[in-house]
Scaffold this active site. Structure first.
Site, PDB file in Angstrom:
ATOM      1  N   GLY A 232       1.282  -1.210   0.247  1.00  0.00           N
ATOM      2  CA  GLY A 232      -0.083   0.345  -0.086  1.00  0.00           C
ATOM      3  C   GLY A 232       1.020   1.272  -0.168  1.00  0.00           C
TER       4      GLY A 232
ATOM      5  N   GLY B  25      13.053   7.084 -13.388  1.00  0.00           N
ATOM      6  CA  GLY B  25      13.101   6.040 -12.553  1.00  0.00           C
ATOM      7  C   GLY B  25      14.876   5.871 -13.619  1.00  0.00           C
TER       8      GLY B  25
ATOM      9  N   GLU C 233      16.154   7.401 -15.602  1.00  0.00           N
ATOM     10  CA  GLU C 233      16.898   8.605 -16.195  1.00  0.00           C
ATOM     11  C   GLU C 233      16.837  10.281 -15.316  1.00  0.00           C
ATOM     12  OE1 GLU C 233      14.261  10.651 -19.925  1.00  0.00           O
ATOM     13  OE2 GLU C 233      12.987   8.371 -19.215  1.00  0.00           O
ATOM     14  N   GLY C 234      16.351  10.146 -13.681  1.00  0.00           N
ATOM     15  CA  GLY C 234      17.609  10.671 -12.471  1.00  0.00           C
ATOM     16  C   GLY C 234      15.296  10.897 -12.348  1.00  0.00           C
TER      17      GLY C 234
ATOM     18  N   THR D 210       8.975  -3.078  -7.944  1.00  0.00           N
ATOM     19  CA  THR D 210       8.069  -2.569  -6.904  1.00  0.00           C
ATOM     20  C   THR D 210       8.279  -1.510  -4.940  1.00  0.00           C
ATOM     21  OG1 THR D 210       7.455  -4.622  -7.693  1.00  0.00           O
ATOM     22  CG2 THR D 210       5.993  -3.519  -5.899  1.00  0.00           C
TER      23      THR D 210
ATOM     24  N   GLY E 278       9.450   3.865  -5.790  1.00  0.00           N
ATOM     25  CA  GLY E 278       8.214   5.990  -5.813  1.00  0.00           C
ATOM     26  C   GLY E 278       7.790   5.879  -4.603  1.00  0.00           C
ATOM     27  N   ASP E 279       7.382   4.532  -3.767  1.00  0.00           N
ATOM     28  CA  ASP E 279       7.154   4.764  -2.112  1.00  0.00           C
ATOM     29  C   ASP E 279       8.256   5.398  -1.594  1.00  0.00           C
ATOM     30  OD1 ASP E 279       4.550   4.878  -2.589  1.00  0.00           O
ATOM     31  OD2 ASP E 279       4.352   2.543  -2.727  1.00  0.00           O
TER      32      ASP E 279
END
Length: 315
Positions: free
Chosen positions: A46, A229, A231-232, A255, A258-259
């Site tokens: 989550g 990603g 690319e920074g 997975t 990003g969090d």
């Protein structure tokens, strides 16, 4: 903003709590296909819970406002949060919905696809958020996402803004983003897909990405950290634009990356770093996370980050 530089950063996360079932497969299946996977791993996930766990492992004092079911998954999740030192006082139980669950497929190239059943997450209310008003207004940063109803995020940001607390948004799912929410957002952390959906801009080139970030600022967002990603990260605030290079690693499972970035960004900003410096540090946290299997199990501790930095300096 309420920035504490001499004590532990105080972070409140309002958002989703899931149990993740991660299936490792040679490749992602096509419709109607059945084949053997490598393994199954059960963990906690989550977006809200992920960000809370990252912040806690980096030394922040974290409170989590969420909804879970009355089931075994809920017990496991709360036990795990408490083991990381997270304040679970404001996690409420729903009687008629299960704890949110995600089925995650990860292939040998570290690509993934995810199916999420919201369950109790869909029942998080503005009243739930108001019950945590005292801790929200004492925070350095309040983080929201949109895997729970937008009304909960709006209430959290209204309370935070009234108390001069920094607000941070992961705008996912992007279709739920509203102008009102953006107007209350100090720091928006989209990926390229999300910023394209919100602004209607293409994101093929760096110039496109800058234009999209500027459009978010025009809609009320004060600072943008666009994750791209390998690319920074493109950061844009009142001082201008910077492109923060990605930390190069061999990805095993992306997975939750990003969090990991968002939780780390919040802690760094709460510690008084500039947006560019905070994004650089958060990028290291995200990079370490993708070298490991799983979501919350992949998130590093503050000690690991310090060892990483020492190795980079001596290497």
């Amino acid at each position: 903003m309420n920035i504490h530089t001499s004590s532990r950063p105080k972070i409140t996360v309002v958002g989703s709590a899931n149990v993740d079932l991660t299936f490792r497969t040679p490749r992602l299946p096509i419709p109607g296909e059945t084949f053997a996977g490598h393994s199954l791993h059960q963990g906690m996930g989550g977006k809200g819970a992920n960000q809370a766990v990252v912040a806690a492992r980096l030394g922040a004092e974290v409170a989590f406002v969420a909804r879970v079911g009355n089931d075994g998954f809920a017990t496991q999740a709360i036990d795990a949060y408490q083991a990381d030192g997270i304040n679970t006082t404001f996690i409420r139980h729903s009687d008629d919905q299960p704890t949110g669950t995600a089925a995650i497929l990860v292939d040998d190239e570290a690509e993934n696809c995810i199916i999420v059943v919201a369950g109790a997450n869909a029942e998080l209310t503005a009243d739930d958020v108001r019950s945590a008003k005292a801790i929200i207004t004492e925070s350095d940063v309040v983080i929201c996402q949109l895997e729970t109803p937008v009304e909960a995020a709006l209430e959290a940001f209204k309370l935070a803004r009234a108390a001069n607390v920094l607000t941070m948004l992961t705008p996912a799912p992007a279709e739920l983003v509203t102008d009102e929410l953006l107007s209350l957002c100090d720091v928006c952390v989209p990926n390229k897909t999300e910023i394209a959906a919100i602004t209607g801009c293409g994101v093929e080139t760096e110039a496109d990405c800058v234009t999209a970030a500027e459009k978010l600022r025009q809609r009320g967002v004060r600072q943008v950290a666009l994750t791209m990603g390998e690319e920074g990260v493109l950061v844009l605030d009142e001082t201008g634009m910077s492109l923060i290079p990605a930390t190069q690693v061999k990805a095993v499972d992306t997975t939750g990356a990003g969090d990991a970035f968002t939780g780390a960004l919040a802690v760094s900003l709460a510690e008084g770093m500039s947006l560019a410096s905070a994004a650089s540090r958060a990028g290291i946290v995200a990079a370490i996370s993708v070298t490991r299997v799983g979501t919350q199990t992949s998130f590093p501790s503050l000690e690991e980050i310090n060892r990483w930095n020492q190795a980079e300096q001596t290497g």
